[in-house]
Design an enzyme around this catalytic site. Structure first.
Site, PDB file in Angstrom:
ATOM      1  N   ASP A 124      -2.192  -5.752  -9.638  1.00  0.00           N
ATOM      2  CA  ASP A 124      -3.309  -6.054 -10.524  1.00  0.00           C
ATOM      3  C   ASP A 124      -4.606  -5.765  -9.785  1.00  0.00           C
ATOM      4  OD1 ASP A 124      -3.172  -8.234  -8.818  1.00  0.00           O
ATOM      5  OD2 ASP A 124      -3.466  -9.731 -10.373  1.00  0.00           O
TER       6      ASP A 124
ATOM      7  N   TYR B 109      -8.168  -5.889  -7.779  1.00  0.00           N
ATOM      8  CA  TYR B 109      -8.682  -6.789  -6.752  1.00  0.00           C
ATOM      9  C   TYR B 109      -9.510  -7.884  -7.426  1.00  0.00           C
ATOM     10  CZ  TYR B 109      -7.421  -3.073  -3.468  1.00  0.00           C
ATOM     11  OH  TYR B 109      -6.730  -2.143  -2.731  1.00  0.00           O
TER      12      TYR B 109
ATOM     13  N   PHE C 249      -4.896   0.313  -5.965  1.00  0.00           N
ATOM     14  CA  PHE C 249      -5.170   0.370  -4.527  1.00  0.00           C
ATOM     15  C   PHE C 249      -6.591   0.826  -4.198  1.00  0.00           C
ATOM     16  CE2 PHE C 249      -0.525   0.715  -4.757  1.00  0.00           C
ATOM     17  CZ  PHE C 249      -0.154  -0.292  -3.887  1.00  0.00           C
TER      18      PHE C 249
ATOM     19  N   HIS D 128       6.148  -2.140   0.738  1.00  0.00           N
ATOM     20  CA  HIS D 128       4.746  -2.171   0.324  1.00  0.00           C
ATOM     21  C   HIS D 128       3.842  -2.022   1.553  1.00  0.00           C
ATOM     22  CE1 HIS D 128       1.025  -3.823  -1.442  1.00  0.00           C
ATOM     23  NE2 HIS D 128       1.553  -3.523  -2.606  1.00  0.00           N
TER      24      HIS D 128
END
Length: 221
Positions: free
Chosen positions: A59, A61, A72, A179
């Site tokens: 989701d 920031y 990202f 990740h």
């Protein structure tokens, strides 16, 4: 606050007639990021016929001024978040260069669909809109893009891998790893070389590679 404009090319997805009206109604009653002007930035910058790769985030920031609507990515003046710092480190190890800042808009303009599973978040409350039904959009968008050409799936972490489960086809490229977050990057993200692997696949298909390290914010002269 006006409702966001649904991007051309994606408006026919079932999500926008079946799920979006309820989500939009909930958003009208709260403060949220990245706001109506950027919520569909990933779809705006990468129309279905231009998608060549999919990178799925979670989701936006939750810090005001950081999220730009792309997974990202952050606004150019924002210091790199920890996961993005690790992405840059892997890029330097993999292809010898990285962008000058955290704005990944140039990836999106080259065909990398940078979608989050959830496209909205209240300030300071990561994951608070994760169960609002946003997740349907990512799967529907990928299926539509797959009708155009084979895709490269770069799936970082179990959440992204679960969200895209069953979608990669034999003709697609699937790159899965841990990740890039500090908690998991050393468990398989570092050394996975996703950038060179995808470019090798594109080149073998006769397509131009992605210029991953391009900086659109530094202009000579």
């Amino acid at each position: 606050m006006p409702d966001p404009r649904i991007p051309d090319g994606w408006a026919g997805l079932p999500f926008f007639s079946e799920d979006w009206p309820a989500i939009a109604a909930r958003l009208r009653g709260c403060d949220w990021l990245p706001g109506p002007g950027r919520v569909f930035a990933a779809l705006e910058l990468t129309p279905p016929q231009q998608v060549r790769a999919v990178i799925l985030g979670q989701d936006p920031y939750p810090t005001p001024g950081h999220a730009d609507g792309l997974a990202f990515s952050v606004t150019p003046e924002t210091a790199l978040p920890r996961s993005l710092r690790n992405i840059h480190a892997e890029m330097r190890d993999d292809i010898g260069a990285a962008p000058a800042n955290g704005d990944l808009g140039h990836w999106a303009r080259q065909g990398v669909l940078l979608l989050n599973s959830s496209l909205s978040v209240p300030p300071g409350q990561a994951g608070a809109h994760a169960k609002w039904g946003w997740d349907k959009l990512a799967r529907q968008a990928v299926i539509l893009a797959q009708a155009e050409r084979p895709l490269a799936f770069i799936l970082w972490g179990a959440q992204a891998q679960k969200a895209m489960a069953g979608l990669p086809r034999p003709q697609d490229l699937l790159i899965e790893s841990a990740h890039p977050s500090p908690l998991s990057a050393r468990r398989g993200f570092f050394g996975s070389r996703p950038f060179s692997r995808m470019n090798a696949w594109l080149t073998a298909r006769g397509e131009p590679p992605i210029d991953w390290a391009l900086s659109e914010t530094t202009v000579a002269g």
